[in-house]
Design an enzyme around this catalytic site. Structure first.
Site, PDB file in Angstrom:
ATOM      1  N   VAL A  90     -14.209  10.976  -9.896  1.00 46.34           N
ATOM      2  CA  VAL A  90     -15.295  10.138  -9.949  1.00 46.34           C
ATOM      3  C   VAL A  90     -14.879   8.721 -10.655  1.00 46.34           C
ATOM      4  O   VAL A  90     -14.250   8.531 -11.037  1.00 46.34           O
ATOM      5  CB  VAL A  90     -16.721  10.955 -10.760  1.00 46.34           C
ATOM      6  CG1 VAL A  90     -16.666  12.088 -10.067  1.00 46.34           C
ATOM      7  CG2 VAL A  90     -15.865  10.984 -12.310  1.00 46.34           C
TER       8      VAL A  90
ATOM      9  N   ASN B 186      -9.142   5.946 -12.378  1.00 45.11           N
ATOM     10  CA  ASN B 186      -8.664   4.618 -13.091  1.00 45.11           C
ATOM     11  C   ASN B 186      -9.154   4.568 -14.476  1.00 45.11           C
ATOM     12  O   ASN B 186     -10.079   3.674 -14.743  1.00 45.11           O
ATOM     13  CB  ASN B 186      -8.779   3.485 -12.382  1.00 45.11           C
ATOM     14  CG  ASN B 186      -7.792   3.471 -11.230  1.00 45.11           C
ATOM     15  OD1 ASN B 186      -6.586   4.072 -11.542  1.00 45.11           O
ATOM     16  ND2 ASN B 186      -7.951   2.564 -10.168  1.00 45.11           N
TER      17      ASN B 186
ATOM     18  N   LYS C   9      -0.554   4.097 -14.960  1.00 48.77           N
ATOM     19  CA  LYS C   9      -1.246   3.752 -13.864  1.00 48.77           C
ATOM     20  C   LYS C   9      -2.043   2.293 -14.016  1.00 48.77           C
ATOM     21  O   LYS C   9      -2.142   1.294 -13.182  1.00 48.77           O
ATOM     22  CB  LYS C   9      -2.431   4.762 -13.638  1.00 48.77           C
ATOM     23  CG  LYS C   9      -3.269   4.477 -12.405  1.00 48.77           C
ATOM     24  CD  LYS C   9      -2.441   3.989 -11.175  1.00 48.77           C
ATOM     25  CE  LYS C   9      -3.357   3.979  -9.792  1.00 48.77           C
ATOM     26  NZ  LYS C   9      -4.367   3.221  -9.823  1.00 48.77           N
TER      27      LYS C   9
ATOM     28  N   HIS D 222       0.682  -0.042 -13.637  1.00 52.75           N
ATOM     29  CA  HIS D 222       1.219  -0.175 -12.277  1.00 52.75           C
ATOM     30  C   HIS D 222      -0.139  -1.066 -11.566  1.00 52.75           C
ATOM     31  O   HIS D 222       0.643  -1.844 -11.000  1.00 52.75           O
ATOM     32  CB  HIS D 222       0.884   1.332 -11.464  1.00 52.75           C
ATOM     33  CG  HIS D 222       0.728   1.253  -9.939  1.00 52.75           C
ATOM     34  ND1 HIS D 222      -0.458   1.054  -9.469  1.00 52.75           N
ATOM     35  CD2 HIS D 222       1.648   1.661  -8.860  1.00 52.75           C
ATOM     36  CE1 HIS D 222      -0.097   1.203  -8.243  1.00 52.75           C
ATOM     37  NE2 HIS D 222       1.009   1.461  -8.023  1.00 52.75           N
TER      38      HIS D 222
ATOM     39  N   TYR E  53      -1.631  -6.311  -9.207  1.00 50.13           N
ATOM     40  CA  TYR E  53      -1.991  -7.824  -9.232  1.00 50.13           C
ATOM     41  C   TYR E  53      -0.882  -8.835  -8.934  1.00 50.13           C
ATOM     42  O   TYR E  53      -1.271  -9.767  -8.439  1.00 50.13           O
ATOM     43  CB  TYR E  53      -2.950  -7.786 -10.352  1.00 50.13           C
ATOM     44  CG  TYR E  53      -4.231  -7.299 -10.349  1.00 50.13           C
ATOM     45  CD1 TYR E  53      -4.796  -6.065 -10.174  1.00 50.13           C
ATOM     46  CD2 TYR E  53      -5.382  -7.928 -10.983  1.00 50.13           C
ATOM     47  CE1 TYR E  53      -5.887  -5.522 -10.015  1.00 50.13           C
ATOM     48  CE2 TYR E  53      -6.780  -7.556 -10.983  1.00 50.13           C
ATOM     49  CZ  TYR E  53      -6.901  -6.431 -10.570  1.00 50.13           C
ATOM     50  OH  TYR E  53      -8.124  -5.763 -10.660  1.00 50.13           O
TER      51      TYR E  53
HETATM   52  C1  6PG Z   1      -4.024   2.299  -6.336  1.00 49.80           C
HETATM   53  C2  6PG Z   1      -4.905   1.040  -6.214  1.00 49.80           C
HETATM   54  C3  6PG Z   1      -6.395   1.524  -6.673  1.00 49.80           C
HETATM   55  C4  6PG Z   1      -6.978   0.191  -7.221  1.00 49.80           C
HETATM   56  C5  6PG Z   1      -7.377  -0.672  -5.817  1.00 49.80           C
HETATM   57  C6  6PG Z   1      -8.419  -1.767  -5.940  1.00 49.80           C
HETATM   58  O1  6PG Z   1      -2.986   2.415  -6.934  1.00 49.80           O
HETATM   59  O2  6PG Z   1      -4.410   3.153  -5.373  1.00 49.80           O
HETATM   60  O3  6PG Z   1      -4.338   0.603  -7.617  1.00 49.80           O
HETATM   61  O4  6PG Z   1      -6.437   2.311  -7.719  1.00 49.80           O
HETATM   62  O5  6PG Z   1      -8.704   0.808  -7.339  1.00 49.80           O
HETATM   63  O6  6PG Z   1      -6.209  -1.218  -5.655  1.00 49.80           O
HETATM   64  O7  6PG Z   1      -8.290  -2.307  -7.426  1.00 49.80           O
HETATM   65  P1  6PG Z   1      -9.062  -3.743  -7.599  1.00 49.80           P
HETATM   66  O8  6PG Z   1     -10.467  -3.514  -7.142  1.00 49.80           O
HETATM   67  O9  6PG Z   1      -8.999  -3.869  -9.107  1.00 49.80           O
HETATM   68  O10 6PG Z   1      -8.411  -4.834  -6.840  1.00 49.80           O
END
Ligand code: 6PG
Length: 472
Positions: A77, A105, A185, A188, A193
């Protein structure tokens, strides 16, 4: 379905949840599912499940009743309050020994809090980072678990089966206690970014500097992806440039509004790097540029009044493309270096006991930052588990050094053309600062002592010193 009930339960049938359930079921595990809106569960059962061993629960007691004991339940969720809300509802239905796995996350401090709270009720808790987007969840993500070791051992066969596999090794391993998995994570995502920002800076230099069109860019990134830059993010970049818009027939990339959104994980990485006093300037620059992209209207006004040099590049184009590739690869190395240096410090500070070789190993497949480079990063930590910085690894250090002149040229080119490249620039300064045996911080110490009597240390004697800087 076995008489004893389903192997595992999953709450939250969003895209990630549905795909992860199908992934688990395709590997032979029976899964009970629950979603707050029953409609979604019904739709999933009717349209996606087929003959797979998946059972719906239309309310929480029914869902809980479907599970083999001790139970294992994955939450997928939205991070934040929704996780606490589900936990509050679940709590009265659980019995000691049950395991909750938060696959979102979540911020690592929330994971620590929830773990403590649940441990007080004899419940096991794991924070599980899942990377790879929808396709990863469906066909093999990189999984970053932390928290209860007993809980992990219990679900190990399921996680290993569902994870991406690279050269016969599953992209999952137990990372450490408490929030170790969610912390890894988060970093990661910070690296994600940074890499995205570096790639988009090369795109800007190509587009506004060299005047290249998407059709011309696609083969460049595609070629890069078949060389040392081989990585998921470079691969999808090449594909993005080939996509035409259905409505206009134009390259779709040219029709997408230049305002980048974020859910916060990159910013959290920068925050915690500041807290732990480990520099992650490439990641910081990436966060700042997403923020600046949001000021679209202000930027449009400023563009009319704040003039700069002509962005048109007039030099050797083929040479510029090669230099850009080298600058990007060197900067990628330095971005992983910053993220892993942060993990090293976090591990010591928070007592995670992270094995950075294992982290590099499970990032080689399934996740967004997967890249050929991670094989070398893994080797670097295999050779020296306590490597303080990847740039000190003989091989990766050499890879960077052999491209440093090109990174310098690209940064100079960006500055000369008036094109923003804070990721590349910050990376170069990070490298130059890291290789400087002497920095001008002596003057900062003198200034601090001047205005605040904060004292300074000397090169030639131990202890703290203070000077009355202004003669009466
Ligand atoms: C992953 C990504 C994921 C993340 C999106 C969007 O590892 O699959 O990191 O968890 O939610 O990439 O992230 P942002 O909205 O912060 O760009």
């Amino acid at each position: 379905m076995s008489q004893q009930g389903c192997d595992i339960g999953l709450i939250g049938l969003g895209t990630m949840g549905r795909n992860f359930v199908l992934n688990l079921a395709d590997h032979g595990f029976s899964v009970a599912v629950y979603n707050r809106t029953a409609e979604k569960t019904k739709d999933f059962m009717e349209n996606e499940v087929g003959p797979r061993p998946i059972q719906p629960g239309y309310d929480l007691p029914e869902f809980i009743g479907l599970l083999r004991r001790p139970r294992a339940i994955i939450l997928l969720v939205a991070a934040g309050e929704p996780v606490d809300a589900v936990l509050r509802e679940l709590l009265p239905l659980l019995t000691p020994g049950d395991l909750i796995i938060d696959g979102g996350n979540s911020h690592f401090t929330d994971t620590n809090r929830r773990g403590r709270f649940l441990a007080g009720r004899q419940l096991d808790f794991m924070g599980l980072g899942i990377s790879g987007g929808e396709a990863g969840a469906r066909h093999g993500p990189s999984l970053m678990p932390g928290g209860s070791r007993e809980g992990y051992d219990r679900v190990l066969p399921m996680l290993e089966a569902a994870a991406a596999q690279v050269k016969g090794e599953p992209c999952v391993t137990y990372l450490g206690p408490r929030s170790a998995g969610h912390y890894v994570k988060m970093v990661h995502n910070g690296i994600e970014y940074g890499l995205m920002e570096l790639i988009v800076e090369t795109y800007d230099l190509f587009k506004r500097g060299l005047g290249l069109t998407p059709a011309e860019l696609a083969p460049i990134y595609d070629r890069w992806n078949r060389e040392e830059l081989n990585s998921f993010l470079v691969e999808i970049t090449a594909k993005i440039f080939t996509r035409q818009d259905d409505r206009t027939g134009r390259p779709l990339i040219d029709l997408i509004l230049d305002k980048a959104k974020q859910k916060g994980t990159g910013m959290w990485t920068s925050w915690d790097a500041m807290d732990l006093q480990v520099g992650t300037p490439t990641i910081d620059a990436a966060v700042v540029m997403r923020e600046m992209s949001g000021f679209k209207e202000e930027r449009q006004i400023a563009s009319l009044v704040l003039a700069g040099p002509s962005p048109a590049f007039t030099g050797d184009r083929e040479g510029a493309i090669d230099r850009m590739k080298n600058a990007l690869y060197a900067s990628m190395i330095a971005t992983y270096a910053q993220g892993l240096a942060l993990l090293r410090k976090a591990s010591a500070t928070y007592g995670y006991g992270l094995d950075l070789e294992a982290v590099a190993r499970i990032w080689r497949g399934g996740c967004i930052i997967r890249a050929a480079l991670l094989e070398d990063i893994r080797t670097a930590f295999k050779n020296k588990a306590d490597l303080p910085n990847l740039l000190l690894d003989p091989r990766l250090g050499q890879e960077f050094l052999s491209r440093a002149a090109d990174l310098r040229e690209v940064v100079q080119m960006a500055a000369a053309l008036g094109l923003p490249a804070p990721g590349l620039m910050a990376t170069l300064s990070y490298f130059d600062a890291y290789r400087s045996a002497e920095l001008p911080a002596n003057l900062i110490q003198a200034q601090r002592d001047f205005f605040g009597a904060h004292t300074y240390e000397r090169l030639d004697a131990p202890g703290a010193f203070h000077t009355e800087w202004e003669e009466e």
